[in-house]
Design an enzyme around this catalytic site. Structure first.
Site, short mmCIF file in Angstrom:
data_model
loop_
_atom_site.label_atom_id
_atom_site.label_comp_id
_atom_site.label_asym_id
_atom_site.label_seq_id
_atom_site.Cartn_x
_atom_site.Cartn_y
_atom_site.Cartn_z
N GLY A 63 0.75 -1.19 -0.10
CA GLY A 63 0.03 0.02 0.24
C GLY A 63 0.79 1.35 0.05
O GLY A 63 0.78 2.06 0.45
N TYR A 80 -15.50 -2.13 8.75
CA TYR A 80 -13.95 -1.55 8.90
C TYR A 80 -13.70 -1.84 10.67
O TYR A 80 -12.42 -2.41 10.74
CB TYR A 80 -14.06 -0.13 8.94
N LYS A 132 -10.72 -4.56 11.93
CA LYS A 132 -9.62 -4.21 12.62
C LYS A 132 -9.50 -5.17 14.10
O LYS A 132 -8.35 -5.20 14.52
CB LYS A 132 -9.56 -2.61 13.12
N1 SER Z 1 -9.26 7.56 9.67
C1 SER Z 1 -9.85 6.03 9.53
C2 SER Z 1 -11.39 6.28 8.98
O1 SER Z 1 -11.90 7.33 9.30
C3 SER Z 1 -9.98 5.39 10.91
O2 SER Z 1 -8.85 4.69 11.01
O3 SER Z 1 -11.77 5.32 8.26
#
Ligand code: SER
Length: 320
Positions: free
Chosen positions: A8, A143, A147
């Site tokens: 990445g 997300y 994580k």
């Molecule tokens: N910056 C990220 C987001 O807003 C959070 O880790 O998805």
């Protein structure tokens, strides 16, 4: 940490981390891993090797690790929170199947692995103010689910196979180099871009919504410092709370106005991102990182604002 693969490398964090590692680690080879469509350009391409490194292709990853004798992998491949809500299966594929491929290569070839976690790993039942290192997580976003699973799987590979996995929970990251894409904290970066360009900003996150944020220079230093830390001192591994500042849109706008008094903005709250933001902590407690590997941020909101405005003015050729 001598031969490093950054997966990445053209993203928000990777573009700056790759260059920092090439500059600061003497005698290192830092391979810029990328996916087709996000090729490295300019100094990133010219300053070292680059390879296609899609986390979903374990055989190719193993080939790169063998060819360059990679000892450390920074795995920065991820869909951020808002875009992961639109594409949850793709987020799972990249974040989980991708991580499994990396950890398997690391187990076979003896690599250390850094895969960021996030404030997004917490959920509505988490204590929001002074969020402890070890506390209830249970996020509601895809997300966040990936994580938390990243933290657990990384710890699993450490305890079961001795893979040297370490990580931090990044706050919203702010920089003027490469914009983030599809995150809940992106409004903070966008507000700076609008202010420098003299535009009125429309903010998708409501007044009074506090989240942890961090200037990129501190975030990069945290990642490298943790990977170089004495393992004997680490009681935690995946992943450390780190913090430097917490603000809502009003406080950020006020900091910008101290340097660009004409800046104005309005609200048009996006319900998806607002719901995500409401479920995240307001302010993390980062004492474990301070105690176990001497974490200490250097940027507060005013110092960051000075650098952001100067950096964006230079980028766009705008006079003060
Ligand atoms: N910056 C990220 C987001 O807003 C959070 O880790 O998805």
């Amino acid at each position: 940490m001598k031969n490093i693969l950054v997966i990445g490398s053209t993203g928000q964090i990777g573009s700056e981390l790759t260059m920092k590692l090439r500059r600061e680690i003497p005698g290192s080879t830092v391979v810029a891993g990328y996916i087709p469509g996000a090729e490295p350009k300019g100094i990133l391409l010219e300053s070292g090797p680059a390879e296609i490194a899609d986390v979903r292709d374990g055989a190719t990853l193993a080939g790169i690790v063998a060819r360059y004798r990679i000892d450390t992998i920074y795995n920065l491949a991820a869909l951020l929170s808002a875009v992961a809500e639109r594409k949850p299966l793709l987020a799972w594929d990249i974040q989980m199947n991708g991580l499994l491929n990396i950890l398997e290569v690391a187990r076979e070839k003896g690599c250390a692995v850094f895969t960021p976690s996030s404030i997004g790993s917490f959920g509505p039942e988490t204590p929001h103010d002074g969020t402890p290192q070890d506390t209830i997580q249970r996020p509601r976003s895809m997300y966040g689910v990936t994580k938390v699973a990243t933290e657990l799987l990384s710890d699993y590979y450490f305890h079961k196979y001795g893979v040297d996995t370490r990580s931090v929970r990044f706050p919203g990251l702010i920089s003027y180099v490469t914009p983030p894409g599809g995150g809940t904290t992106d409004y903070s970066v966008e507000m700076y871009y609008a202010a420098v360009k003299g535009e009125v900003y429309t903010c998708p996150i409501g007044a009074g919504t506090f989240m942890d944020m961090m200037y990129m220079a501190d975030a990069l230093r945290a990642a490298v410092q943790l990977m170089e830390a004495d393992p004997a001192r680490l009681r935690h591994r995946n992943a450390f709370n780190i913090a430097s500042m917490s603000f809502d849109p009003e406080i950020l706008a006020a900091a910008i106005r101290r340097q660009i008094p004409s800046f104005t903005f309005k609200y048009d709250v996006d319900p998806v991102r607002q719901a995500i933001a409401n479920s995240w902590p307001d302010r993390l407690d980062d004492r474990c990182a301070r105690e176990e590997w001497d974490w200490a941020p250097q940027f507060d909101i005013d110092r960051m604002t000075t650098e952001m405005i100067a950096g964006l003015r230079k980028k766009f050729g705008i006079q003060a």
